[in-house]
Design an enzyme around this catalytic site. Structure first.
Site, mmCIF file in Angstrom:
data_model
loop_
_atom_site.group_PDB
_atom_site.id
_atom_site.type_symbol
_atom_site.label_atom_id
_atom_site.label_comp_id
_atom_site.label_asym_id
_atom_site.label_seq_id
_atom_site.Cartn_x
_atom_site.Cartn_y
_atom_site.Cartn_z
ATOM 1 N N THR A 95 70.406 26.818 -18.343
ATOM 2 C CA THR A 95 70.548 27.597 -17.114
ATOM 3 C C THR A 95 70.434 29.059 -17.488
ATOM 4 O OG1 THR A 95 71.947 25.944 -16.045
ATOM 5 C CG2 THR A 95 72.063 28.186 -15.198
ATOM 6 N N LYS A 170 69.090 26.070 -9.081
ATOM 7 C CA LYS A 170 70.357 25.881 -9.792
ATOM 8 C C LYS A 170 71.365 26.976 -9.435
ATOM 9 C CE LYS A 170 73.445 24.593 -12.825
ATOM 10 N NZ LYS A 170 73.255 24.509 -14.275
ATOM 11 N N LYS A 245 79.125 32.369 -15.642
ATOM 12 C CA LYS A 245 77.752 32.718 -16.039
ATOM 13 C C LYS A 245 76.774 32.465 -14.897
ATOM 14 C CE LYS A 245 73.988 30.650 -18.629
ATOM 15 N NZ LYS A 245 73.598 29.506 -19.472
#
Length: 302
Positions: A95, A170, A245
Site C-alpha cells: 500500500t 485502497k 499510514k
C-alpha cells in the site's frame, strides 16, 4: 503452475507466499529479515539468496513492502527490473502513494516489463486464510494473467482501472474504514456513559442503520464479536500504525486534489496520534481506549 518471485515476507507477505505454495506454484522468496525468510522456507518457499536472484528466475514478481520509496528503490536502485527477464509481470501488493504506484509502473514498462498495482484488504487474518480482497490497477491483460495468483491468496480481486487505480481504491476504502471505526468507538463510549451495555448497543446497531464492518466484524469492545481483536487485548489484525499510514496517504491525495475531506483529515490526525502513542503495537480498533481515556480526562477536568 508458475514460478513466482515473492519479495517481502512479513506478516502479510509470508502467509501470502505460503498460500501460493499450497496452490501448487513454485515460489522463490526473499526478505532482508532472516527470521522472516526462514519462516517462509519452512512453509515451502525456496530462497535463492537475493532479491535480484529471485526476480531473475521468476515468471511473475510480487512485492509486499512498507512504503513506496522501498518499491521504487528495489525496482531501480537495487536492480530488480534489470535482473528480470523481459516481459516479466511485476505485481506490487504494497500500500503506497498513488503517485509512487504510477512511477513504479512507468519504471517497469520502461525496462521492458509489465506491471500491476494490487494492494490488499483483509489484514493478517485474511492473508493467513487466503480471504484477502485485491484492488488492481493496470492493463486488462496484466490483470487477467495475475488473477489466478490473486485467487490463490484471496477471495476477491477487482480490476479498478489503469495504473495507480488499485492504490486509489485502497486509500478510499481505508478512509471509510478509519472514519467508521472512530464513529463506532465513540458510540460505544457514549453508550457506556449512558449505562447501555455493549451487547445491547451491538444487538441494535448491527441490525439497524448503524451497521458497518467496523462494528460487525471488528467490533472494538470484547464480547459481541468473538473473533475481533478486542477479545485478544487488541493484538493486531490490522495494526494502528498501518491505518495511520493509509489515512496519511488518503489525506495527502485529498490535499493534492483539493478535495474537502473533513472527517478523513481528522481521522488521519487521530490515528497518527494513537499510533505514535499507546496504539503503536495495537489493532486499529484499540483507538476506543484512547477515546475512552480522553473522555475520562475531560470528565475529571469538568
Amino acid at each position: 503452475m508458475r514460478t513466482i518471485g515473492f519479495i517481502g515476507l512479513g506478516h502479510m507477505g509470508g502467509p501470502m507466499a505460503a498460500n501460493l505454495v499450497k496452490a501448487g506454484h513454485r515460489v522463490l522468496g526473499h526478505d532482508i529479515v532472516p527470521e522472516l525468510l526462514a519462516a517462509a522456507v519452512d512453509a515451502g518457499v525456496a530462497a535463492p539468496g537475493s532479491a535480484t536472484a529471485t526476480a531473475a528466475a521468476a515468471d511473475v514478481v510480487i512485492t509486499m513492502l512498507p512504503a513506496g520509496r522501498q518499491v521504487l528503490g528495489l525496482y531501480a536502485d537495487e536492480g530488480l527490473l534489470a535482473a528480470a527477464r523481459p516481459g516479466t509481470l511485476f505485481v506490487d501488493c504494497s500500500t503506497i502513494d498513488v503517485a509512487d504506484a504510477r512511477a513504479a509502473h512507468a519504471a517497469a514498462v520502461a525496462a521492458g516489463m509489465r506491471a500491476l498495482d494490487a494492494p490488499v484488504s483483509g489484514g493478517v487474518v485474511g492473508a493467513e486464510a487466503a480471504t484477502l480482497t485485491f484492488m488492481a490497477g493496470g492493463g486488462a491483460a496484466e490483470f487477467a494473467e495475475a488473477e489466478p495468483l490473486l485467487a490463490a491468496m484471496g477471495k476477491k480481486a477487482v480490476h479498478c482501472g489503469g495504473e495507480g487505480a488499485g492504490q486509489a481504491a485502497k486509500i478510499c476504502n481505508n478512509m471509510i474504514l478509519g472514519i467508521s471505526m472512530i464513529a463506532v468507538s465513540e458510540a460505544f463510549v457514549l453508550g457506556e456513559s449512558l449505562g447501555l451495555s455493549h451487547q445491547a448497543l451491538f444487538d441494535v446497531a448491527s441490525t439497524a442503520s448503524g451497521q458497518c464492518w467496523a462494528l460487525t466484524s471488528n467490533c472494538p469492545v470484547p464480547g459481541p464479536v468473538p473473533g475481533s481483536p478486542a477479545n485478544r487485548d487488541y493484538r493486531p489484525g490490522f495494526a494502528a500504525p498501518l491505518m495511520a499510514k493509509d489515512l496519511g496517504l488518503a489525506a495527502r491525495a485529498a490535499r493534492a486534489g483539493g478535495v474537502h475531506t473533513e472527517l478523513g483529515l481528522r481521522a488521519a490526525e487521530l490515528y497518527a496520534d494513537f499510533a505514535a502513542d499507546s496504539g503503536a503495537t495495537e489493532d486499529f480498533s484499540g483507538i476506543i481506549r484512547a477515546i475512552r481515556d480522553a473522555s475520562q480526562k475531560g470528565g475529571d477536568q469538568a
